[in-house]
Design a protein around this motif. Structure first.
Motif, PDB file in Angstrom:
ATOM      1  N   ALA A 143       0.800  -1.220   0.000  1.00  0.00           N
ATOM      2  CA  ALA A 143       0.000   0.000   0.000  1.00  0.00           C
ATOM      3  C   ALA A 143       0.835   1.273   0.000  1.00  0.00           C
ATOM      4  CB  ALA A 143      -0.931   0.009   1.225  1.00  0.00           C
ATOM      5  N   GLU A 144       2.114   1.168   0.255  1.00  0.00           N
ATOM      6  CA  GLU A 144       2.943   2.368   0.416  1.00  0.00           C
ATOM      7  C   GLU A 144       3.189   3.066  -0.916  1.00  0.00           C
ATOM      8  OE1 GLU A 144       7.038   3.663   2.741  1.00  0.00           O
ATOM      9  OE2 GLU A 144       6.870   1.664   1.876  1.00  0.00           O
ATOM     10  N   SER A 145       3.102   4.371  -0.891  1.00  0.00           N
ATOM     11  CA  SER A 145       3.447   5.209  -2.038  1.00  0.00           C
ATOM     12  C   SER A 145       3.686   6.608  -1.497  1.00  0.00           C
ATOM     13  CB  SER A 145       2.331   5.209  -3.101  1.00  0.00           C
ATOM     14  OG  SER A 145       1.143   5.742  -2.548  1.00  0.00           O
ATOM     15  N   GLY A 146       4.197   7.484  -2.333  1.00  0.00           N
ATOM     16  CA  GLY A 146       4.444   8.832  -1.832  1.00  0.00           C
ATOM     17  C   GLY A 146       4.535   9.859  -2.925  1.00  0.00           C
ATOM     18  N   ASN A 147       3.840  10.996  -2.714  1.00  0.00           N
ATOM     19  CA  ASN A 147       3.915  12.144  -3.629  1.00  0.00           C
ATOM     20  C   ASN A 147       3.671  11.755  -5.085  1.00  0.00           C
ATOM     21  OD1 ASN A 147       4.576  13.846  -1.444  1.00  0.00           O
ATOM     22  ND2 ASN A 147       6.746  13.315  -1.637  1.00  0.00           N
ATOM     23  N   GLY A 148       2.678  10.918  -5.296  1.00  0.00           N
ATOM     24  CA  GLY A 148       2.324  10.528  -6.647  1.00  0.00           C
ATOM     25  C   GLY A 148       3.228   9.484  -7.251  1.00  0.00           C
ATOM     26  N   MET A 149       4.223   8.993  -6.500  1.00  0.00           N
ATOM     27  CA  MET A 149       5.121   7.965  -7.028  1.00  0.00           C
ATOM     28  C   MET A 149       4.501   6.583  -6.868  1.00  0.00           C
ATOM     29  SD  MET A 149       8.876   9.163  -5.669  1.00  0.00           S
ATOM     30  CE  MET A 149       8.320   9.305  -3.970  1.00  0.00           C
ATOM     31  N   SER A 150       4.792   5.726  -7.804  1.00  0.00           N
ATOM     32  CA  SER A 150       4.361   4.327  -7.671  1.00  0.00           C
ATOM     33  C   SER A 150       5.265   3.622  -6.665  1.00  0.00           C
ATOM     34  CB  SER A 150       4.443   3.616  -9.026  1.00  0.00           C
ATOM     35  OG  SER A 150       5.803   3.483  -9.430  1.00  0.00           O
ATOM     36  N   LYS A 151       4.887   2.410  -6.299  1.00  0.00           N
ATOM     37  CA  LYS A 151       5.699   1.638  -5.348  1.00  0.00           C
ATOM     38  C   LYS A 151       7.083   1.352  -5.926  1.00  0.00           C
ATOM     39  CE  LYS A 151       2.410  -1.501  -4.823  1.00  0.00           C
ATOM     40  NZ  LYS A 151       1.205  -0.807  -5.304  1.00  0.00           N
ATOM     41  N   PHE A 152       7.146   1.065  -7.213  1.00  0.00           N
ATOM     42  CA  PHE A 152       8.447   0.804  -7.833  1.00  0.00           C
ATOM     43  C   PHE A 152       9.307   2.066  -7.844  1.00  0.00           C
ATOM     44  CE2 PHE A 152       6.791  -3.204  -9.568  1.00  0.00           C
ATOM     45  CZ  PHE A 152       7.913  -4.005  -9.428  1.00  0.00           C
ATOM     46  N   GLU A 153       8.708   3.199  -8.147  1.00  0.00           N
ATOM     47  CA  GLU A 153       9.470   4.445  -8.159  1.00  0.00           C
ATOM     48  C   GLU A 153       9.997   4.771  -6.761  1.00  0.00           C
ATOM     49  OE1 GLU A 153       7.399   7.015 -11.752  1.00  0.00           O
ATOM     50  OE2 GLU A 153       6.361   6.839  -9.816  1.00  0.00           O
ATOM     51  N   LEU A 154       9.160   4.584  -5.751  1.00  0.00           N
ATOM     52  CA  LEU A 154       9.575   4.884  -4.383  1.00  0.00           C
ATOM     53  C   LEU A 154      10.710   3.960  -3.938  1.00  0.00           C
ATOM     54  CD1 LEU A 154       9.200   6.434  -1.755  1.00  0.00           C
ATOM     55  CD2 LEU A 154       7.396   4.795  -1.127  1.00  0.00           C
ATOM     56  N   SER A 155      10.570   2.669  -4.203  1.00  0.00           N
ATOM     57  CA  SER A 155      11.623   1.727  -3.792  1.00  0.00           C
ATOM     58  C   SER A 155      12.914   1.980  -4.569  1.00  0.00           C
ATOM     59  CB  SER A 155      11.148   0.285  -3.983  1.00  0.00           C
ATOM     60  OG  SER A 155      10.848   0.014  -5.345  1.00  0.00           O
ATOM     61  N   ALA A 156      12.783   2.379  -5.839  1.00  0.00           N
ATOM     62  CA  ALA A 156      13.974   2.666  -6.645  1.00  0.00           C
ATOM     63  C   ALA A 156      14.699   3.908  -6.137  1.00  0.00           C
ATOM     64  CB  ALA A 156      13.579   2.842  -8.108  1.00  0.00           C
ATOM     65  N   MET A 157      13.960   4.940  -5.799  1.00  0.00           N
ATOM     66  CA  MET A 157      14.577   6.173  -5.324  1.00  0.00           C
ATOM     67  C   MET A 157      15.225   5.983  -3.963  1.00  0.00           C
ATOM     68  SD  MET A 157      11.915   9.170  -6.598  1.00  0.00           S
ATOM     69  CE  MET A 157      13.053  10.452  -6.066  1.00  0.00           C
ATOM     70  N   ARG A 158      14.646   5.163  -3.135  1.00  0.00           N
ATOM     71  CA  ARG A 158      15.260   4.894  -1.828  1.00  0.00           C
ATOM     72  C   ARG A 158      16.578   4.132  -1.995  1.00  0.00           C
ATOM     73  NH1 ARG A 158       9.857   3.321   1.764  1.00  0.00           N
ATOM     74  NH2 ARG A 158       9.433   5.483   2.441  1.00  0.00           N
ATOM     75  N   ALA A 159      16.574   3.142  -2.871  1.00  0.00           N
ATOM     76  CA  ALA A 159      17.812   2.412  -3.126  1.00  0.00           C
ATOM     77  C   ALA A 159      18.857   3.346  -3.738  1.00  0.00           C
ATOM     78  CB  ALA A 159      17.542   1.225  -4.055  1.00  0.00           C
ATOM     79  N   ALA A 160      18.414   4.219  -4.640  1.00  0.00           N
ATOM     80  CA  ALA A 160      19.335   5.149  -5.290  1.00  0.00           C
ATOM     81  C   ALA A 160      19.904   6.153  -4.289  1.00  0.00           C
ATOM     82  CB  ALA A 160      18.631   5.884  -6.428  1.00  0.00           C
ATOM     83  N   SER A 161      19.102   6.580  -3.318  1.00  0.00           N
ATOM     84  CA  SER A 161      19.599   7.507  -2.295  1.00  0.00           C
ATOM     85  C   SER A 161      20.728   6.874  -1.485  1.00  0.00           C
ATOM     86  CB  SER A 161      18.455   7.923  -1.366  1.00  0.00           C
ATOM     87  OG  SER A 161      17.460   8.648  -2.059  1.00  0.00           O
ATOM     88  N   CYS A 162      20.568   5.605  -1.171  1.00  0.00           N
ATOM     89  CA  CYS A 162      21.611   4.887  -0.431  1.00  0.00           C
ATOM     90  C   CYS A 162      22.882   4.750  -1.271  1.00  0.00           C
ATOM     91  CB  CYS A 162      21.096   3.514  -0.016  1.00  0.00           C
ATOM     92  SG  CYS A 162      19.730   3.547   1.170  1.00  0.00           S
ATOM     93  N   VAL A 163      22.704   4.386  -2.540  1.00  0.00           N
ATOM     94  CA  VAL A 163      23.859   4.211  -3.417  1.00  0.00           C
ATOM     95  C   VAL A 163      24.592   5.535  -3.610  1.00  0.00           C
ATOM     96  CG1 VAL A 163      24.548   3.688  -5.788  1.00  0.00           C
ATOM     97  CG2 VAL A 163      22.939   2.200  -4.604  1.00  0.00           C
ATOM     98  N   ARG A 164      23.856   6.597  -3.758  1.00  0.00           N
ATOM     99  CA  ARG A 164      24.490   7.915  -3.944  1.00  0.00           C
ATOM    100  C   ARG A 164      25.359   8.269  -2.741  1.00  0.00           C
ATOM    101  NH1 ARG A 164      21.378  13.678  -5.246  1.00  0.00           N
ATOM    102  NH2 ARG A 164      23.288  14.957  -5.281  1.00  0.00           N
TER     103      ARG A 164
END
Length: 254
Positions: free
Chosen positions: A181-202
């Motif tokens: 059910a999680e999502s945020g600011n109009g992002m899909s679940k895949f977009e949210l999980s991808a951005m979180r992983a990318a934040s860690c990698v950065r």
């Protein structure tokens, strides 16, 4: 002696021998019993001689691997038994592949990090599979709900992740997960999980100084839940970031 006196008659009766009631089969059974008892006591003696760390790993090997993960979300998985050579006592070293040594060394480092960081220990778990060693951390420790922005307390955890990469020549895959059910600011679940992983990698690359060739990001959204998304508690478990350490030889799997 008089010729008319009859000679005495002597009757000899031979006593009958007592045959064994079951022949000699009892000897075979008794020998088997003695052999089994000897093996049992030898096994008990060897068990008592093992180091406590080795005993724990053997016990974990015989645990039921089919138990639902939600019952033990922080369960430490089975790792290859590896005892370093003791130079003072000459303890022999078990022969392990390079891949198994990578896993064992990484697991020991992560376990030490968890012991030194109570917040990490309470909100994370460690497991191992054929690819590598996996550290999974609850999203609540690292991100605000529905946001890919790292919390200040997440930096210490990521510094620990970087520390492992600097000490051991392994690569890393950061995997983002959400619940159903999680999502945020109009992002899909895949977009949210991808951005979180990318934040860690950065952070790992820019602040930790790890070459980008050693780190990857992956998004799984809600496709790989640990527990069924049937309660708030289970959904909280499924919202996580995973740090998969693996040898460079396993990089072709991603």
């Amino acid at each position: 002696m008089s010729k008319n006196k009859p000679a005495p008659i002597i009757i000899k009766r031979e006593e009958e021998g007592h045959a064994a009631p079951h022949g000699g089969s009892w000897k075979v059974a008794y020998a088997d019993f003695v052999t089994a008892m000897m093996a049992l006591f030898l096994l008990l003696w060897l068990t008592m001689a093992l180091k406590p760390q080795v005993k724990e790993q053997i016990a974990m090997f015989f645990q039921d691997q089919d138990l639902p993960k939600r019952e033990k979300p922080q369960e430490t998985a089975v790792l290859p038994t590896y005892v370093a050579k003791d130079s003072t006592q000459g303890t022999p070293q078990f022969k392990l592949s390079q891949e198994e040594k990578y896993k064992y060394e990484v697991a020991l480092m992560i376990k030490q990090l968890m012991d030194n960081n109570p917040n990490l220990k309470q909100n994370s778990g460690i497991s191992s599979d054929k690819v590598g060693v996996l550290l999974h951390v609850n999203n609540a420790v690292m991100f605000q709900p529905g946001s890919p922005q790292l919390k200040p307390e997440a930096y210490k955890l990521l510094d620990d992740v970087v520390g492992v990469l600097k000490k051991i020549k392994v690569d890393l895959v950061v995997r983002g997960h959400t619940d159903d059910a999680e999502s945020g600011n109009g992002m899909s679940k895949f977009e949210l999980s991808a951005m979180r992983a990318a934040s860690c990698v950065r952070y790992i690359v820019e602040k930790g100084g790890i070459p980008s060739t050693r780190v990857k990001a992956a998004a799984y959204a809600d496709s790989q839940p640990i527990a069924p998304n049937t309660s708030d508690q289970n959904r909280s478990i499924n919202r996580r970031v995973e740090f998969l350490y693996h040898s460079p030889e396993m990089a072709n799997l991603y």
